[in-house]
Design a protein around this motif. Structure first.
Motif, short mmCIF file in Angstrom:
data_model
loop_
_atom_site.label_atom_id
_atom_site.label_comp_id
_atom_site.label_asym_id
_atom_site.label_seq_id
_atom_site.Cartn_x
_atom_site.Cartn_y
_atom_site.Cartn_z
N ASP A 57 0.82 -1.21 0.00
CA ASP A 57 0.00 0.00 0.00
C ASP A 57 0.85 1.26 0.00
OD1 ASP A 57 0.83 -0.83 2.60
OD2 ASP A 57 -0.50 0.68 3.46
N ILE A 58 2.15 1.15 0.31
CA ILE A 58 3.03 2.33 0.31
C ILE A 58 3.47 2.61 -1.13
CG2 ILE A 58 5.20 3.29 1.15
CD1 ILE A 58 4.99 1.40 3.55
N PRO A 59 3.22 3.81 -1.65
CA PRO A 59 3.55 4.10 -3.06
C PRO A 59 5.03 4.44 -3.24
CG PRO A 59 2.46 5.99 -2.07
CD PRO A 59 2.47 4.92 -1.02
N PHE A 60 5.85 3.42 -3.33
CA PHE A 60 7.29 3.61 -3.51
C PHE A 60 7.61 4.12 -4.91
CE2 PHE A 60 7.38 0.60 0.04
CZ PHE A 60 8.38 1.15 0.83
N PHE A 61 8.79 4.75 -5.03
CA PHE A 61 9.33 5.12 -6.33
C PHE A 61 10.84 4.92 -6.29
CE2 PHE A 61 9.11 8.96 -3.74
CZ PHE A 61 10.38 9.52 -3.88
N THR A 62 11.43 4.76 -7.46
CA THR A 62 12.88 4.61 -7.58
C THR A 62 13.45 5.80 -8.33
OG1 THR A 62 12.70 3.34 -9.64
CG2 THR A 62 12.73 2.09 -7.58
N ILE A 63 14.71 6.13 -8.07
CA ILE A 63 15.44 7.17 -8.81
C ILE A 63 16.77 6.58 -9.25
CG2 ILE A 63 16.32 9.52 -8.79
CD1 ILE A 63 14.57 10.11 -6.39
N ASP A 64 16.93 6.44 -10.55
CA ASP A 64 18.12 5.82 -11.12
C ASP A 64 18.39 6.42 -12.48
OD1 ASP A 64 18.95 3.28 -9.42
OD2 ASP A 64 16.77 3.34 -9.41
#
Length: 480
Positions: A57-64
């Motif tokens: 339920d946690i809206p994670f995002f990545t930065i790469d």
């Protein structure tokens, strides 16, 4: 992880690309995984060991970088009611796929690290895992080590927890896009919080006299048989993202120290000789470094968008030599225990897809947070891990140095006979007519041989290029 990021363009048959292929052969770099390892990886990708806790339920995002697919970390940032912040940081759970003692595990111990070359990489794990089932790509749920780190309003840690969880990334972002959104004021929370949290963590780094190198990426562009050098300066978002990783590494070290068992990443203070050499490089590049200004203070004044500063930041990576992995048990604090650049106890734990030791530090932190003893397979490997990592680091450093030599030879290959302004940055103690010069333009370093005449250490010297061959990775100068 490489200290210097170098990329090349050009045809596969170009001399520079051919020299890099020959280097991998010379260093016996593996070009494929054994069939048994691939078979295990395929099976593990289809049936990983999944955790009980569901955090999808946690809206994670990545930065790469835009082309990256081996995504170790995903984050979610939030405000706390007391004015502080909460950082959720998900780290790929490689142990959910790799069984201790298996062929896949043995191959990871043989490779130790993902190796980076200017024209590609040699991965630690098969792509079906590192760029597929274990990678925190957006869309499907993934097993992860879920860190929860609470900060006060000044960016100081007030609470830490880590547990296994199922997570799901919602978005794969890149640095340029993140920076553009933040600069334009269009970034929404949680992404918008990267800036204030990152700046607070940078302020805490200055407070403890730590230093982060904003090392630019180098791109070598081939056109009609000649090469040119371009830099990509890191954006502020690069640094803010790196601060989240550093925050987690320090939190992990504290967890292990409190539990009495773990492995730290340590770095002694740079010796005076290394700093003196760096001062000579600054002189060569026209960078003013007053003697009353510390190394950390100087670094914070540099602009990686300036070519001279970019070249100097590349050279600053030499001060990272001497880093080590230091295990400890029984609650006995290791000596040394601090990483000089971080200026705190610190460990590697955020890149298990690309670095072997991170799988083990993750397990040690899970056990510490739960108040349990670490798994036997972790304790059994703890003593040998430093040598495993040292072996992998030696190979990575050797490859990196050779790549730099090859690239610099390519940059100068069509300029043999030309003269350049330089500064002598090193002289061999037993051979005072042999040393190293640092050119200002192009900003490369090469060997100089003066044929019997002592070289003037730290002084300017006009030199003539006598050899530059990417095939032999050799650049040679003589006094002009």
């Amino acid at each position: 992880m490489p200290r210097r990021h170098i990329h090349v363009t050009g045809a596969a048959q170009a001399p520079l690309r051919a020299a890099l292929r020959a280097l991998r052969t010379e260093l016996a770099i593996p070009d494929a995984f054994p069939p048994a390892v691939l078979a295990e990886a395929e099976a593990a990708a289809k049936a990983p060991r999944l955790p009980d806790h569901d955090a999808t339920d946690i809206p994670f995002f990545t930065i790469d970088p835009p082309t990256s697919t081996d995504l170790d970390q995903a984050m979610h940032l939030a405000r706390r009611a007391d004015g502080g912040y909460r950082v959720h940081y998900a780290i790929a759970d490689v142990a959910a796929f790799v069984t201790p003692g298996s062929a896949l595990d043995a191959e990871a111990h043989r490779r130790v690290l993902t190796l980076y070359f200017p024209d590609g990489k040699v991965p630690l794990h098969p792509a079906v895992l590192s760029e597929g089932a274990a990678s925190l790509l957006p869309g499907d749920p993934r097993p992860a080590l879920l860190w929860r780190i609470d900060l006060d309003a000044e960016g100081r840690r007030v609470a830490t927890d880590v547990r296994r969880a199922l997570v799901r990334s919602r978005a794969k972002l890149d640095y340029a896009g993140v920076q553009a959104q933040i600069d334009a004021g269009t970034a929404e929370e949680p992404l918008a919080l990267l800036q204030p949290i990152g700046r607070l963590l940078e302020a805490r780094e200055i407070e403890r006299d730590g230093v982060s190198l904003s090392v630019p990426e180098q791109e070598i562009v081939e056109t009609d048989g000649s090469y040119s050098l371009h830099y990509r300066a890191p954006l502020p978002a690069d640094g803010w993202n790196a601060q989240i990783s550093l925050l987690t590494g320090m939190a992990a070290a504290d967890l292990m120290l409190a539990a009495g068992t773990g492995i730290l990443r340590t770095l002694p203070t740079a010796p005076d000789g290394a700093v003196a050499r760096l001062r000579r490089s600054a002189t060569a590049l026209g960078i003013e470094w007053p003697h009353h200004v510390s190394y950390a203070e100087l670094i914070r004044t540099l602009d990686p968008r300036d070519g001279r500063h970019a070249a100097f930041l590349q050279d600053c990576t030499t001060l990272l030599r001497g880093s080590d992995y230091t295990p400890f048990t029984g609650g006995v604090l290791p000596t040394p225990s601090v990483h000089a650049a971080v200026a705190d106890e610190y460990t590697h734990c955020t890149a298990p897809l690309r670095r072997l030791v991170d799988r083990y530090t993750g397990e040690l932190c899970l056990a510490a947070a739960a108040g349990e003893a670490p798994p036997e397979w972790v304790l059994g490997a703890l003593e040998g891990l430093p040598e495993d990592m040292a072996r992998g680091s030696r190979l990575a450093n050797k490859a990196e140095r050779a790549c730099v030599d090859i690239v610099e030879a390519a940059l100068l290959s069509n300029r043999i006979g030309e003269t350049f302004d330089s500064v002598v940055v090193d002289v061999k103690e037993q051979e005072p007519d042999v040393g190293t010069v640092h050119l200002r333009d192009p900003a490369v370093i090469g060997r100089v041989e003066a044929d019997g005449a002592p070289l003037p250490l730290g002084e300017r010297l006009r030199v003539r290029l006598t050899q530059a061959d990417p095939g032999t990775a050799k650049v040679l100068f003589a006094p002009a």
